[in-house]
Structures are given as C-alpha cells and as structure tokens.
Design an enzyme around this catalytic site. Structure first.
Site, short mmCIF file in Angstrom:
data_model
loop_
_atom_site.label_atom_id
_atom_site.label_comp_id
_atom_site.label_asym_id
_atom_site.label_seq_id
_atom_site.Cartn_x
_atom_site.Cartn_y
_atom_site.Cartn_z
N GLY A 34 -10.51 -3.22 -12.62
CA GLY A 34 -11.26 -4.45 -12.90
C GLY A 34 -11.33 -4.77 -14.38
CE LYS A 40 -3.78 2.46 0.86
NZ LYS A 40 -4.79 2.61 -0.21
CG ASN A 79 -10.25 2.85 -5.61
OD1 ASN A 79 -9.69 3.69 -4.89
ND2 ASN A 79 -9.67 2.34 -6.68
CB CYS A 105 -3.03 8.11 -6.22
SG CYS A 105 -4.57 8.08 -5.27
CG ASN A 122 -3.01 4.22 -10.20
OD1 ASN A 122 -4.12 3.81 -9.83
ND2 ASN A 122 -2.12 4.71 -9.36
CB THR A 123 -7.81 3.51 -11.16
OG1 THR A 123 -7.40 4.64 -10.40
CG2 THR A 123 -7.71 2.25 -10.34
N GLY A 152 -4.43 -6.85 -9.30
CA GLY A 152 -5.01 -5.84 -8.41
C GLY A 152 -6.38 -6.23 -7.89
CG LEU A 173 -2.76 7.81 -1.84
CD1 LEU A 173 -1.64 8.82 -2.13
CD2 LEU A 173 -2.34 6.44 -2.37
CG ASN A 222 0.77 6.13 -6.37
OD1 ASN A 222 0.37 6.62 -7.43
ND2 ASN A 222 -0.06 5.76 -5.41
#
Lengths: 303, 259
Positions: A216, A46, A70, A129, A191-192, A264, A74, A126
């Site tokens: 997903g 994380k 989501n 995010c 990343n998303t 993930g 963080l 990262n």
C-alpha cells in the site's frame, strides 16, 4: 496525439506497461466481470504451486496507517487445478498472461516452469513471499539460492522470465544483478516488506500467521528507492511495484527507471484501479507532449 | 446475477439510533434496487489513503437508488463512516456475495445477536413483502433502543432476550431457541442466523442435533470484497480447502464451513 505505450520484455510485446500484481487480482476471471481487463498490458496470476496450499490461519489482513499487512500464505489449488479449471478460461483473455510460480525447492520451480511452458506468455518467479515457512522469501534473501532458482527455471523454459524480488535484504541490487546474470529477462520489485501489528488488549499479533507483508501507499517511497537502485544496476527491464495507487505514483516509478509497473493493493480499494492508472498515464503523457513512454523512463538524476 | 458496480453515493440521512449505532441512508444513482438479503457492500471511507481499505457492511434495506446500513462505531473506519453528514459523498461497491436462500416449505426462524441483526432485518423485510410467516429471536447484552426498533418494526414476530435479563428472558438468543421451537406449532423449521462467532457455533451445533437446516452469515476481515485477495478465507467442513467469506458467502449453509 497518439501516445506510444508499447514496451517489451525479451521477445514479448506489451500494448502498455500496466500489469496487475500477483495475489491481488486472482487469475483475472472475477475481475473481468467488473471491467474489461484486456485493456491492460498483462496480468500476473496468483502464485501457482505444484500442490494445493491451504494458506495461513485467519485473520489474514490487518490494516495499518496507509497500508495493509497481509499473511495469506500462497493459498491456491495447485497446478493441476490451474490446468483444468483456470487455464482454459484465461486463455480467452486478450492480454498477456504471466504465471507467477512459487516452489519450496529449486526443482519445484523448475517443474512448474516446465509444465506451464507454452501455455502462458511469461513467468514471474516468486522468490519473495514473506508468508511461507518453506521457500518464498528465503530464496530471495540468499544470493546462492536466487542463482540456483533462476538458473533452474531458465533451463526449463524459453519464455520471458521475470524475477520478483524481496526488499527485505541489505543490497537489493545484488539480487537484481544475480538474476540478470543467470538468465532473467526482467526484474520486478518490490514484494511486501515484512511487518508486525499487535492487538494490545489480547497481547497477540493481529495476524493468524503472526508476521505479514506490508503493502500500500505506506511503502511507496521505499519501493521507489529500491526500483531506482536496481534500475541503475541492471540492463534488463525493471517492473516497478509497491503502493502504486494513482497515475502520478506510476509516473514516479517510470522516472525512477521502471519500464513497466504492477498495480497491487490499490485493486482492493478500487477494483478498476489498474485501468484508471493506465488512463491517467496516457493523459499525463498527452498533456506533457510526450510521444513515447520510453522518453521518461529513468530520467531522474541524483543531482 | 446483478452486476457489481461502484456507486458514487450521497448521504440522505444519518441518525444516531442507539449508543454508537447509526442508521445511514444512502442515495445510489443508477442502482436498480436489486439485492438479496445477506448481500453486502464495500464502503470507501474517504478519498485519502488512511484508512486504505474499504469497509464491508450488510445491506439493511434497499430499493431503487437507495440503501440503508447500520453503522456501529468499533474502530477508526466505522467512526469516519458513522460521522458522515447529509450530502456527504462516497463510493459504495456492490451488491456483493451470496445471500440467504429461503426454502419456501419450512418456517423461517431468524436468530440474531447484537449487530448481527442487519442482514436478518433485510431478510425479515423481504419475507414480510412476500407475506410469509416467520419469527425473529433477537439477543442483546442489555435492553437497547435497537431492540425497541426491531420490536416496533416486526411486532409480534419478535422475541427479545437479554444477557442480563433487563428485558424479556434472561438468556442468549440460542439459549432461548430450544424452548421457543417447542412452543410453536410449526414443525418444519429453517434457521437463519448472524451474530458473534460463539453464537454461530452454538446454533450450528443445535441445528445438527435437532436436524434443522441452518444458514449463517459470517463476518471476517476483508481486503477486496470480491474474491481476489483471499484475505477472508474460511475452512470448508468435512473436506479440505477454503471458501471466501466475500465471494462464496457471507451466507453459508452451516454444514459447508468449519467455524
């Protein structure tokens, strides 16, 4: 037939190419009660920040078709807690520990790398995010900021450096190249994808943080394309991530040019998804008579 | 602590017991029957990726290789689970989380609202099996077959109240609590509660005012159910930081969390 799954990032050897994505696996300790995580190539923690972060208001999860939106923000207890509570435990795990680090300034990234250097096996920076107001994706959407952060972290550590990119840009390959040119040893993506979901009765976002990041199976083709695009433009290993839910998904990412993969959201559905995917990869290669996983990396051509 | 396992389970029975509410009975090969009231499971709805996430359900009852759940249709996932037929198979991950801790020298009063009965039903069954005395106050919008079932199962221990007065007292469960406690002989009380957020707030405040310990079971949207995604965080009370509903809860002492 024994299949060779080993791979390297810089000087760091991985026994296999299956990693767990940051934010989906905690620090590995809870998961190790469910399955033997030392089987995996590595785990990515994380994201760790200098100060503790409370994260975003609930609801933090909204499900969408074949995906999850989501907005965690963080949440973590900060680096001091990581040193006192988590590090002594995760150092016992027999797999590569990659620390995901996130800062609000380039100097924070630098300090995190400096303090964690020698205590972990590698870093994942990262800069992607989508759920924080300061830092995060804003670094990964601006080439100059990407350069500054990667350079700063590179100055502070000689450990293998992975840069996790956001797909929320026009030309993701430019960010890959910029990271490579400033000392990254690998690129991980995606990343998303930033997204929104609305509760029509309440006329409000379904998330406490308003927008969220989509992950997903819904994003897999997008992620696969981004990985393919990057892999053709950089000369360092690419770690593919985004909707990988079974071994076939993983093989697709290898064929698109990824040398390793991160599992993930699939972990939320099946806690041992990463292990099943690893077994699936091994079986696939055996069945196809492929001795070394490197034989399938980046094999697809445009025509 | 019982090890978390993913049980490939079979539907033994699935009965419509109320408007949109099903009683689902499952066979879990290898399950040793051990779980605490208040613990829950994550049900994998199907083998496709839509819906992608599992759904959390409180354990209603369990024994060796068996579990029962109350499934109310509230959306796509619950509808798919509610419509499972006998011999259908799917995965159940559990038992998960921290359940109710019963302090033996206080008289337990279980306060449930609507579907919040599920974990308290399990607690009541457990107290029954330990031959312990207790009471249940069950509040619902309007007289329902589920209320009948609770009354039939736990008999005189149950006080039924309804929002519309269609059965018993016209009151919410928490509204009826004060008078109820004044009329019983037990003076050392402990409250266990599960229901809508407004009700849990009321009962928490009631507990503080009357200096009665309260345990509440919380509900939140969950990603993983095992403490890694941090999707179901709840704020700690009187100190900063978060707890997770799935791993640190779902049952908390009311003074632990800010709701």
């Amino acid at each position: 037939m024994k299949v060779d799954l080993t791979t390297n990032i810089g000087s760091l050897k991985f026994k296999n190419p299956v990693l767990t994505a940051s934010g989906t696996f905690g620090y590995g300790l809870l998961m190790n009660e469910i399955f033997e995580i030392s089987e995996l190539g590595g785990i990515i923690t994380k994201s760790i920040t200098l100060s503790k972060r409370e994260g975003n208001p609930v609801p933090r999860i909204a499900e969408t078709a074949c995906g999850i939106l989501n907005s965690i923000g963080l949440e973590n207890k900060g680096i001091d807690n990581f040193f006192s509570e988590i590090l002594p435990e995760i150092r016992k795990l027999k797999t590569n520990i990659i620390a995901s680090i996130a800062g609000e300034t380039e100097h924070e990234y630098g300090s995190l790398a400096e303090r964690l250097d020698k205590y972990v096996n590698a870093f994942e920076v990262n800069i992607s995010c989508p759920n924080v107001k300061k830092g995060g994706m804003s670094f990964g959407q601006d080439l100059t900021s990407t350069k500054r952060v990667v350079k700063k972290v590179r100055e502070k550590t000689s450990l293998p450096l992975i840069v996790k990119l956001t797909p929320n840009v026009t030309k993701v390959e430019d960010f890959g190249k910029m990271s490579e040119d400033n000392g990254a040893n690998a690129i991980s993506l995606v990343n998303t994808y930033k997204g929104l979901s609305i509760d029509v009765k309440r006329r409000k976002s379904k998330l406490g943080g308003f927008t969220g990041g989509l992950s997903g199976p819904a994003i897999k083709p997008l992620a696969l394309y981004a990985v393919w695009k990057i892999a053709r433009n950089v000369n360092i290993p690419v770690i593919g991530c985004g909707g990988i839910s079974d071994f076939t998904d993983a093989i697709e990412f290898f064929m698109a040019g990824a040398s390793l993969i991160e599992v993930g959201s699939a972990t939320f559905r099946d806690p041992d998804a990463s292990l099943s995917i690893l077994e699936g990869i091994r079986n696939f290669l055996e069945t196809e008579g492929i001795k070394n996983i490197k034989e399938i990396i980046g094999v697809i051509d445009e025509n | 602590m019982n090890k978390i396992r993913d049980y490939y389970s079979t539907v033994v029975n699935n009965t419509l017991i109320d408007n949109n509410i099903y009683l689902l009975e499952m066979f879990l090969p290898g399950f040793n029957g051990m779980a605490e009231p208040g613990q829950f499971v994550m049900i994998k709805v199907n083998e496709t990726y839509d819906p992608f996430l599992r759904r959390p359900y409180s354990i209603l009852e369990c024994s060796k290789e068996k579990m029962k759940f109350l499934i109310k249709i509230v959306g796509k996932g619950s509808k798919m689970i509610a419509h499972k037929k006998m011999n259908d198979k799917f995965n159940i991950l559990g038992p998960l989380g921290v359940g109710f801790r019963v302090n033996s020298n206080r008289y337990p009063v279980l306060v449930a609202g609507g579907m919040g009965i599920a974990p308290l039903w399990f607690l009541a069954k457990r107290l029954n099996s330990q031959k312990k005395k207790f009471s249940i106050i069950y509040g619902e919008r309007s007289a329902s077959p589920l209320g009948d079932k609770i009354k039939k199962t736990f008999k005189k221990k149950v006080l039924l109240v309804t929002d519309d007065g269609s059965r018993g007292l016209k009151s919410t469960a928490t509204g009826a609590l004060s008078a109820f406690l004044d009329n019983i002989t037990y003076k050392k009380i402990v409250l266990f509660s599960c229901g809508p957020p407004g009700m849990l707030k009321e009962i928490t405040n009631f507990g503080i005012k009357r200096k009665i310990p309260v345990s509440i079971s919380l509900e939140e949207r969950m990603g993983c159910g095992i403490g890694v995604c941090l999707g179901c965080s709840v704020k700690r009370k009187n100190t900063d930081g978060f707890l997770t509903v799935c791993k640190d809860g779902p049952v908390f002492r009311a003074e632990e969390v800010s709701i």
